[in-house]
Scaffold this motif. Structure first.
Motif, PDB file in Angstrom:
ATOM      1  N   ASP A 134       0.382  -0.864  -0.112  1.00 10.72           N
ATOM      2  CA  ASP A 134       0.182   0.064  -0.097  1.00 10.72           C
ATOM      3  C   ASP A 134       0.908   1.218  -0.144  1.00 10.72           C
ATOM      4  N   ASP A 135       2.197   1.006   0.011  1.00 10.65           N
ATOM      5  CA  ASP A 135       3.090   2.511  -0.855  1.00 10.65           C
ATOM      6  C   ASP A 135       3.684   2.922  -1.725  1.00 10.65           C
ATOM      7  N   PHE A 136       4.899   2.837  -1.409  1.00 14.98           N
ATOM      8  CA  PHE A 136       5.237   3.951  -2.979  1.00 14.98           C
ATOM      9  C   PHE A 136       5.575   2.197  -4.393  1.00 14.98           C
ATOM     10  N   VAL A 137       5.081   3.175  -5.403  1.00 17.00           N
ATOM     11  CA  VAL A 137       5.723   1.850  -7.365  1.00 17.00           C
ATOM     12  C   VAL A 137       6.591   2.733  -7.812  1.00 17.00           C
ATOM     13  N   PRO A 138       7.180   1.285  -8.110  1.00 14.08           N
ATOM     14  CA  PRO A 138       8.214   2.157  -9.482  1.00 14.08           C
ATOM     15  C   PRO A 138       6.949   2.493 -10.948  1.00 14.08           C
ATOM     16  N   THR A 139       7.324   3.485 -11.815  1.00 11.32           N
ATOM     17  CA  THR A 139       5.997   4.117 -12.116  1.00 11.32           C
ATOM     18  C   THR A 139       6.846   3.772 -13.336  1.00 11.32           C
ATOM     19  N   TYR A 140       6.081   2.889 -15.011  1.00 10.77           N
ATOM     20  CA  TYR A 140       6.804   2.351 -15.587  1.00 10.77           C
ATOM     21  C   TYR A 140       6.841   4.203 -16.873  1.00 10.77           C
ATOM     22  N   GLN A 141       8.717   3.648 -17.491  1.00 11.72           N
ATOM     23  CA  GLN A 141       8.865   4.868 -18.309  1.00 11.72           C
ATOM     24  C   GLN A 141       9.127   5.199 -19.354  1.00 11.72           C
TER      25      GLN A 141
END
Length: 353
Positions: A134-141
């Protein structure tokens, strides 16, 4: 299951899977072991090297989802006070008393060690859980580095270059000379990324790593022509910041100069700009200024530059675990567990799946 380093298991997402493999922790006397999730079932508890397996009921038990170390078992436990020294050991790393829950009657310094000094005090837990991250997850870029990915898909010649400090060099990863070349012989995160991409796309990728331990962004600026432009990489993984201490505005000025310099030399280069994990938050090494470098990274609007936010990822992990659970030297280097989170974040930034 066999207990040894396995790249595929190490890269199994810690925020998507209901099984966490080889999560590390440093057991402390009188405290339950901190895990990322509430434990549903233990698959295995081993030493850090994965070559000693501990027994449930004899060495540990699970109570209300927490791992409890048995006093008369075989799992070593530290006394928390042993992490705070009266005199510096090799490096003077003062403890910030405002960040520690223990009251000291004199200045203290952080316990420090390379090789197995820290990791011998850690264990590795493989367990199932029903919780949701329920916290930070990496963003697909991937759209920002699409040319590199297309080269891999088309099996064209491609070069990936890692340029950073000791963390990028692989310090304290167990399978490196910096980490003592000890079991479980885990690859540093840069190698994990490289090998995974080669296997996924069934192609050969030239690997270059010009990282130098102890270096900062000023050094990176003064040496990028020799360490980056000389190799004409298709993808540059740029990862500095741990050894800096200046204000974010000055730090980003240097980063921009490096990015402009490598793009001027090679207009087709694509970049993964990695915001560093943090240093031991109980020490003065963990300067507040460094926590805000990611803010400046996120303001960048440069073509072919994606940001990998290991700062926010590390802070999210630290809400659930202690710094000592995930470090290789108790100051600033990741152990095998946190190194693989670097690799997972980078791969999640590059690839949708």
């Amino acid at each position: 299951m066999e207990f040894k380093y396995d790249r595929n298991l190490y890269l199994k997402s810690i925020f998507k899977s209901n099984v966490v493999y080889f999560e590390t922790a440093m057991p402390t006397k009188g405290e339950p072991v901190k895990t990322l999730y509430k434990i549903k079932n233990v698959i295995a508890v081993t030493n850090y090297s994965l070559n000693v397996r501990y027994e449930e009921g004899k060495d540990y038990e699970v109570v209300n989802g927490e791992l409890i170390i048995k006093e008369n078992g075989n799992i070593p436990q530290i006394n928390i006070n042993d992490l705070y020294l009266d005199e510096p050991y090799k490096f003077e790393i003062p403890i910030d008393p405002s960040k520690v829950n223990i009251k000291f009657d004199r200045p203290k310094y952080s316990f420090y060690g390379e090789g197995q000094i820290i990791t011998d005090k850690q264990i590795a837990i493989t367990y199932g859980h029903d919780d949701v991250w329920d916290d930070f997850v990496p963003t697909y870029q991937g759209n920002k580095i699409s040319n590199f990915v297309k080269k891999l898909e088309n099996k064209e010649p491609a070069t990936i270059l890692f340029y950073g400090d000791s963390i990028t060099a692989g310090c304290n990863s167990s399978g490196t000379s910096y980490g003592g070349n000890i079991p479980p012989y885990a690859e540093p995160w840069a190698v994990m990324v490289h090998k995974y991409l080669e296997e996924k796309f069934n192609t050969s990728i030239k690997y270059v790593n010009t990282a130098v331990p102890g270096m900062n962004t000023l050094w990176a600026l003064n040496n990028y022509e020799e360490n980056v432009n000389k190799y004409n990489p298709d993808l540059l993984v740029l990862a500095f910041g741990m050894n800096d201490g200046e204000e974010p505005e000055k730090h980003i000025e240097k980063i921009k100069k490096i990015l402009n310099g490598v793009q001027e030399h090679n207009p087709n280069i694509e970049v993964l700009l990695v915001a560093s994990t943090i240093a031991n938050p109980e020490t003065t090494w963990c300067a507040e200024t460094k926590l805000h470098y990611i803010d400046e990274y996120n303001k960048l609007n440069m073509n072919n530059v994606a940001v990998v936010d290991m700062t926010s990822m590390h802070l999210a992990l630290l809400k659930k675990k202690n710094f000592r659970d995930m470090t290789g030297n108790n100051i600033n280097h990741p152990n095998d567990f946190l190194a693989r989170v670097y690799a997972q974040n980078i791969l999640n930034t590059i690839l949708k799946d």
